[in-house]
Design a protein around this motif. Structure first.
Motif, PDB file in Angstrom:
ATOM      1  N   TYR A  11      -3.399  -4.701   7.682  1.00 22.87           N
ATOM      2  CA  TYR A  11      -3.504  -6.146   7.451  1.00 22.87           C
ATOM      3  C   TYR A  11      -2.207  -6.730   6.896  1.00 22.87           C
ATOM      4  O   TYR A  11      -1.847  -7.856   7.218  1.00 22.87           O
ATOM      5  CB  TYR A  11      -4.666  -6.469   6.505  1.00 22.87           C
ATOM      6  N   GLU A  41      -5.636  -1.785   4.659  1.00 19.82           N
ATOM      7  CA  GLU A  41      -4.773  -2.684   3.875  1.00 19.82           C
ATOM      8  C   GLU A  41      -3.339  -2.677   4.401  1.00 19.82           C
ATOM      9  O   GLU A  41      -2.692  -3.731   4.474  1.00 19.82           O
ATOM     10  CB  GLU A  41      -4.790  -2.286   2.392  1.00 19.82           C
ATOM     11  N   PRO A  58       0.831  -1.208   0.000  1.00 14.54           N
ATOM     12  CA  PRO A  58       0.000   0.000   0.000  1.00 14.54           C
ATOM     13  C   PRO A  58       0.870   1.264   0.000  1.00 14.54           C
ATOM     14  O   PRO A  58       1.901   1.328   0.677  1.00 14.54           O
ATOM     15  CB  PRO A  58      -0.800  -0.101   1.297  1.00 14.54           C
TER      16      PRO A  58
END
Length: 191
Positions: free
Chosen positions: A140, A137, A119
């Motif tokens: 995670y 994102e 990301p």
């Protein structure tokens, strides 16, 4: 003519009092009444000690913590007194090299393959250089590393991320995000 000069100075004095004292003090009073936490800097405490602010990013580097966005603020990064972006354009060699280094670092820290997508918020600094949040994102992506370093199940850490996702403000402004300081403090409470 003297009358106009005297009237001009009177207006200057009146407007200085209104805009320099009355208005700012009124706004401070209103802010402290309506938004007391935000008016005091949104400080976060642990056991009576201030450990940071929800509004200012911090440099977490240990494997057992989620890492925030890189910072370009100040000489040594994450300097709230020197809040600023890098001001480097997308074709600037220094920016390209910095982002490439950050991508490699993120892949290495998190045990990802060379082709794994990272990301953008994990490899680029925000405009202020002190963004306290990352995308879900980005959070995670770090779950496996954090879980392994802390000896926790990855599902337990992922559930913690799930609970810390902040949605758009007024269901309209911004993007879903996770406050890194609050997430790391929740991790510490899991012990």
């Amino acid at each position: 003519m003297w009358r106009q000069i005297v009237n001009s100075f009177r207006m200057l004095l009146v407007l200085t009092v209104i805009t320099g004292f009355v208005y700012p003090l009124t706004m401070v009073g209103v802010a402290n009444t309506i938004f007391p936490s935000q008016a005091k800097g949104s400080l976060v405490e642990r056991q009576g000690q201030v450990v940071g602010s929800k509004l200012i990013g911090q440099n977490f580097t240990q494997p057992g913590y989620f890492h925030g966005r890189p910072s370009a603020a100040g000489k040594d990064s994450y300097d709230a007194a020197g809040s600023a972006g890098s001001n480097l354009g997308p074709t600037n060699k220094k920016l390209i090299d910095t982002v490439a280094d950050n991508v490699n670092k993120a892949r290495q820290e998190n045990g990802l393959s060379e082709s794994a997508a990272i990301p953008a918020d994990l490899v680029t600094a925000s405009a202020s250089g002190l963004d306290p949040d990352i995308s879900p994102e980005a959070a995670y992506l770090q779950v496996e590393r954090v879980a392994e370093a802390r000896g926790l199940a990855a599902k337990e850490v992922a559930n913690l991320v799930d609970k810390r996702i902040l949605n758009r403000q007024l269901a309209l402004f911004g993007e879903p995000r996770v406050n890194v300081l609050e997430l790391n403090m929740a991790l510490d409470r899991l012990k």
